[in-house]
Write a protein that holds these residues in place. Structure first.
Motif, PDB file in Angstrom:
ATOM      1  N   SER A  28      50.478  94.059  77.315  1.00  0.00           N
ATOM      2  CA  SER A  28      49.604  95.235  77.340  1.00  0.00           C
ATOM      3  C   SER A  28      50.309  96.389  78.049  1.00  0.00           C
ATOM      4  CB  SER A  28      48.293  94.908  78.048  1.00  0.00           C
ATOM      5  OG  SER A  28      47.595  93.906  77.353  1.00  0.00           O
ATOM      6  N   GLY A  29      50.372  97.522  77.360  1.00  0.00           N
ATOM      7  CA  GLY A  29      51.025  98.693  77.910  1.00  0.00           C
ATOM      8  C   GLY A  29      52.523  98.740  77.692  1.00  0.00           C
ATOM      9  N   ARG A  30      53.092  97.691  77.064  1.00  0.00           N
ATOM     10  CA  ARG A  30      54.532  97.645  76.816  1.00  0.00           C
ATOM     11  C   ARG A  30      54.835  98.226  75.448  1.00  0.00           C
ATOM     12  NH1 ARG A  30      57.220  93.268  79.699  1.00  0.00           N
ATOM     13  NH2 ARG A  30      59.137  94.236  78.908  1.00  0.00           N
ATOM     14  N   GLN A  52      48.250  97.645  73.060  1.00  0.00           N
ATOM     15  CA  GLN A  52      47.020  97.893  73.806  1.00  0.00           C
ATOM     16  C   GLN A  52      46.378  96.580  74.257  1.00  0.00           C
ATOM     17  OE1 GLN A  52      46.112 101.214  74.441  1.00  0.00           O
ATOM     18  NE2 GLN A  52      48.142 101.538  73.551  1.00  0.00           N
ATOM     19  N   ARG A  98      53.065 101.003  71.145  1.00  0.00           N
ATOM     20  CA  ARG A  98      52.667 100.587  72.489  1.00  0.00           C
ATOM     21  C   ARG A  98      51.495  99.628  72.368  1.00  0.00           C
ATOM     22  NH1 ARG A  98      52.867 104.672  77.314  1.00  0.00           N
ATOM     23  NH2 ARG A  98      55.040 104.147  76.846  1.00  0.00           N
TER      24      ARG A  98
END
Length: 227
Positions: free
Chosen positions: A62-64, A8, A6
């Protein structure tokens, strides 16, 4: 290694500091958290750092979740090096399933390898009218061999299969699309075999062998890159 992670943070590097830049991508420094080690001979830490090349119109990362194809950097905990500057793929259940399927094929003894040469093909008629088979013998990367068998039965459409482990003992169905076996054929078989490779003993049998070869190539479809 193949890692699900994931993302960041992603920070664009100064182009002046980029070694071997390309016109189509910018280089980024990424930090991510490990979600799963899908393939690897050693463990991996919870935090990852790596460089990746991305197009200017990249999606927000980000967050993917992503899939990373990488090597470990010796003596650098958490640092990895992508096998290719763009070897980061957005994660999806379909992408992960495809990767796992191909990895499973890769570790099986006699795993399919890309075709390097059509060595020989021939058609041999059977005892009944409309019966017979074409054998297509192939060389593959790394010095291996493969064989495609096209079968003809009266009143039925031709069927074919390929073997990468037991030459001339092909299965009864073509390999599924996007499998490693499919890739090894669809992306490397030439549209036509070399004329000298067709060793059938008459012009009619040579024509049948060529027609069967073309049928196999056509049924495999086009080898298009997906990224």
């Amino acid at each position: 290694m193949v890692i699900k992670a994931r993302v960041q943070t992603v920070s664009r590097l100064d182009p002046a500091q980029v070694r071997n830049p390309t016109a189509l991508h910018d280089r980024f420094y990424a930090e991510a958290q490990t979600e799963a080690l899908i393939y690897g001979r050693q463990g991996i830490g919870a935090s990852l750092r790596y460089l990746v090349d991305l197009p200017p119109d990249r999606p927000e990362l980000s967050g993917r979740d992503v899939l990373l194809f990488a090597w470990r950097v010796p003596d650098e905990t958490g640092d990895i090096k992508l096998v290719d500057p763009t070897a980061q793929v957005l994660w999806s259940p379909v992408q992960e399933a495809r990767v796992r399927s191909i990895l499973t094929e890769l570790v099986v003894p006699g795993a399919p390898s890309p075709v390097t040469r059509v060595r020989e093909l021939m058609f041999v008629p059977g005892n009944l009218a409309g019966q017979g088979q074409t054998q297509i013998f192939l060389d593959t990367k790394g010095g291996g061999s493969a064989a495609i068998t096209v079968r003809h039965q009266p009143g039925s459409a031709p069927s074919w299969g390929v073997s990468f482990s037991q030459v001339a003992a092909g299965t009864k169905a073509p390999p599924p699309q996007d499998s490693l076996a499919w890739y090894s054929l669809a992306c490397f078989l030439p549209a036509y075999p070399p004329a000298a490779s067709n060793v059938s003993r008459s012009s009619a049998k040579q024509e049948q062998a060529l027609n069967d070869y073309r049928m196999v190539v056509s049924s495999l479809g086009t080898c298009n890159r997906t990224r």
